[in-house]
Motif scaffolding. Structure first.
Motif, PDB file in Angstrom:
ATOM      1  N   GLU A  53       0.727  -1.210   0.160  1.00  0.00           N
ATOM      2  CA  GLU A  53       0.208   0.132  -0.018  1.00  0.00           C
ATOM      3  C   GLU A  53       0.846   1.266  -0.069  1.00  0.00           C
ATOM      4  O   GLU A  53       0.645   2.321  -0.682  1.00  0.00           O
ATOM      5  CB  GLU A  53      -1.046  -0.014   1.243  1.00  0.00           C
ATOM      6  CG  GLU A  53      -2.174  -1.108   1.091  1.00  0.00           C
ATOM      7  CD  GLU A  53      -3.063  -0.841   2.133  1.00  0.00           C
ATOM      8  OE1 GLU A  53      -3.300   0.246   2.900  1.00  0.00           O
ATOM      9  OE2 GLU A  53      -3.785  -1.643   2.348  1.00  0.00           O
ATOM     10  N   ILE A  70      -0.756  10.799   4.763  1.00  0.00           N
ATOM     11  CA  ILE A  70      -2.018   9.935   4.291  1.00  0.00           C
ATOM     12  C   ILE A  70      -1.853   8.517   5.180  1.00  0.00           C
ATOM     13  O   ILE A  70      -3.051   7.975   5.612  1.00  0.00           O
ATOM     14  CB  ILE A  70      -1.948   9.632   2.830  1.00  0.00           C
ATOM     15  CG1 ILE A  70      -2.278  10.944   2.062  1.00  0.00           C
ATOM     16  CG2 ILE A  70      -2.884   8.636   2.199  1.00  0.00           C
ATOM     17  CD1 ILE A  70      -2.033  11.029   0.614  1.00  0.00           C
ATOM     18  N   ARG A  71      -0.741   8.100   5.170  1.00  0.00           N
ATOM     19  CA  ARG A  71      -0.364   6.593   5.722  1.00  0.00           C
ATOM     20  C   ARG A  71      -0.252   6.504   7.401  1.00  0.00           C
ATOM     21  O   ARG A  71      -0.573   5.591   7.707  1.00  0.00           O
ATOM     22  CB  ARG A  71       0.644   6.121   5.088  1.00  0.00           C
ATOM     23  CG  ARG A  71       0.779   5.882   3.616  1.00  0.00           C
ATOM     24  CD  ARG A  71      -0.196   4.733   3.457  1.00  0.00           C
ATOM     25  NE  ARG A  71       0.281   3.497   3.755  1.00  0.00           N
ATOM     26  CZ  ARG A  71      -0.391   2.414   3.882  1.00  0.00           C
ATOM     27  NH1 ARG A  71      -1.808   2.508   4.109  1.00  0.00           N
ATOM     28  NH2 ARG A  71       0.119   1.318   4.349  1.00  0.00           N
ATOM     29  N   LYS A  78      -1.987   7.423  10.136  1.00  0.00           N
ATOM     30  CA  LYS A  78      -2.848   7.097  10.999  1.00  0.00           C
ATOM     31  C   LYS A  78      -3.185   5.481  10.850  1.00  0.00           C
ATOM     32  O   LYS A  78      -3.564   4.848  11.692  1.00  0.00           O
ATOM     33  CB  LYS A  78      -4.269   7.862  10.575  1.00  0.00           C
ATOM     34  CG  LYS A  78      -5.352   7.408  11.742  1.00  0.00           C
ATOM     35  CD  LYS A  78      -6.723   8.529  11.352  1.00  0.00           C
ATOM     36  CE  LYS A  78      -7.644   8.060  12.341  1.00  0.00           C
ATOM     37  NZ  LYS A  78      -9.003   8.798  12.038  1.00  0.00           N
ATOM     38  N   LYS A  79      -3.462   4.998   9.556  1.00  0.00           N
ATOM     39  CA  LYS A  79      -3.600   3.673   9.254  1.00  0.00           C
ATOM     40  C   LYS A  79      -2.605   2.572  10.086  1.00  0.00           C
ATOM     41  O   LYS A  79      -2.774   1.565  10.577  1.00  0.00           O
ATOM     42  CB  LYS A  79      -4.022   3.342   7.938  1.00  0.00           C
ATOM     43  CG  LYS A  79      -4.235   2.026   7.856  1.00  0.00           C
ATOM     44  CD  LYS A  79      -4.762   1.747   6.189  1.00  0.00           C
ATOM     45  CE  LYS A  79      -5.056   0.188   5.717  1.00  0.00           C
ATOM     46  NZ  LYS A  79      -5.578   0.239   4.375  1.00  0.00           N
ATOM     47  N   LYS A 121     -11.633  -0.879   8.138  1.00  0.00           N
ATOM     48  CA  LYS A 121     -10.333   0.060   8.335  1.00  0.00           C
ATOM     49  C   LYS A 121      -9.317  -0.581   7.803  1.00  0.00           C
ATOM     50  O   LYS A 121      -8.161   0.258   7.319  1.00  0.00           O
ATOM     51  CB  LYS A 121     -10.481  -0.003   9.918  1.00  0.00           C
ATOM     52  CG  LYS A 121      -9.653   1.243  10.402  1.00  0.00           C
ATOM     53  CD  LYS A 121     -10.002   1.420  11.861  1.00  0.00           C
ATOM     54  CE  LYS A 121      -9.583   2.673  12.290  1.00  0.00           C
ATOM     55  NZ  LYS A 121      -9.706   2.926  13.907  1.00  0.00           N
ATOM     56  N   GLU A 148      -9.505  -0.577   3.337  1.00  0.00           N
ATOM     57  CA  GLU A 148      -9.641   0.479   2.584  1.00  0.00           C
ATOM     58  C   GLU A 148      -8.491   1.307   2.482  1.00  0.00           C
ATOM     59  O   GLU A 148      -7.851   1.476   3.353  1.00  0.00           O
ATOM     60  CB  GLU A 148     -10.692   1.385   3.321  1.00  0.00           C
ATOM     61  CG  GLU A 148     -12.274   1.020   2.944  1.00  0.00           C
ATOM     62  CD  GLU A 148     -13.209   1.793   3.594  1.00  0.00           C
ATOM     63  OE1 GLU A 148     -12.986   3.025   4.043  1.00  0.00           O
ATOM     64  OE2 GLU A 148     -14.595   1.654   2.929  1.00  0.00           O
ATOM     65  N   GLU A 193      -6.425   4.768   1.619  1.00  0.00           N
ATOM     66  CA  GLU A 193      -6.861   6.082   1.980  1.00  0.00           C
ATOM     67  C   GLU A 193      -6.756   7.073   0.878  1.00  0.00           C
ATOM     68  O   GLU A 193      -7.419   8.334   0.755  1.00  0.00           O
ATOM     69  CB  GLU A 193      -5.564   6.797   2.889  1.00  0.00           C
ATOM     70  CG  GLU A 193      -5.306   5.903   4.117  1.00  0.00           C
ATOM     71  CD  GLU A 193      -4.419   4.862   3.841  1.00  0.00           C
ATOM     72  OE1 GLU A 193      -3.548   4.486   4.882  1.00  0.00           O
ATOM     73  OE2 GLU A 193      -4.318   4.265   2.777  1.00  0.00           O
TER      74      GLU A 193
END
Length: 209
Positions: free
Chosen positions: A132, A157-158, A160-161, A203, A206, A208
């Protein structure tokens, strides 16, 4: 650029690969068994190949001579899979992850995957998140030529995930290896609504962007 600190999870893990005919009910699923301070899991990865792993709390590791001694009270299928595996096809190491790194990039260099956010394998997301990362950077490079801009947007973008996955995976590893209170743990796990499982899966799956 500051680096993260490698965190020992306190667990040892054997991983093996074997030619094995699984019962048909296990052909389309990954399966994991939990015990007291130990667990065993497996998944079919091709027509004949089965990948398996066996974890034990590190403080108990030295008291066992053979993997089969640890899992002798598990379902017989676990023992059959282990016994069918050649020693050359088994590795053993410590499960670790990486503390959060404040910044993943410097000038024209950017860390991705395990170099930026190594996670324990409890959610099966290590390689997935690296892929990803590469996808997101590729999409950003389609619209921006400046590396600094791309890398800043990428981390924004990345972050938090991947932080969620690292922390959640570590927590799952701890709960799955409880040595006491297992009946309570198992009871509470059964009470978790399917909607919560679906929310967690969404979560993870998906993208981002």
């Amino acid at each position: 650029m500051k680096t993260g600190v490698i965190r020992n999870s306190g667990q040892k893990c054997w991983r093996g690969l074997v030619d094995f005919d699984l019962p048909e009910k296990h052909h389309q699923e990954a399966f994991e068994m939990w015990g007291k301070g130990k667990r065993f899991g497996f998944v079919k990865i091709s027509d004949k190949k089965v990948y398996w792993y066996a974890c034990v709390n590190e403080k108990s590791f030295e008291s066992y001579r053979e993997i089969t001694d640890i899992f002798k009270d598990f379902d017989s299928l676990a023992l059959k899979i282990i016994e069918a595996t050649a020693n050359d096809n088994i590795i053993c190491n410590t499960i670790s992850d990486l503390t959060s790194i404040p910044q993943w990039h410097s000038e024209n260099l950017c860390l991705i995957g395990d170099a930026a956010h190594a996670t324990t394998p409890n959610m099966g997301q290590g390689a997935c998140q690296a892929i990803e990362d590469a996808y997101i950077i590729g999409k950003l490079l389609d619209n921006h030529q400046d590396f600094k801009t791309v890398f800043e947007k990428f981390q924004s973008i990345r972050r938090k995930k991947v932080d969620y996955i690292v922390n959640t995976s570590r927590s799952i590893g701890k709960v799955s290896q409880w040595e006491k209170g297992n009946s309570l743990r198992n009871f509470l796990m059964r009470l978790i609504p399917e909607s919560i499982h679906q929310k967690m899966a969404k979560k993870i799956i998906e993208l981002e962007m």
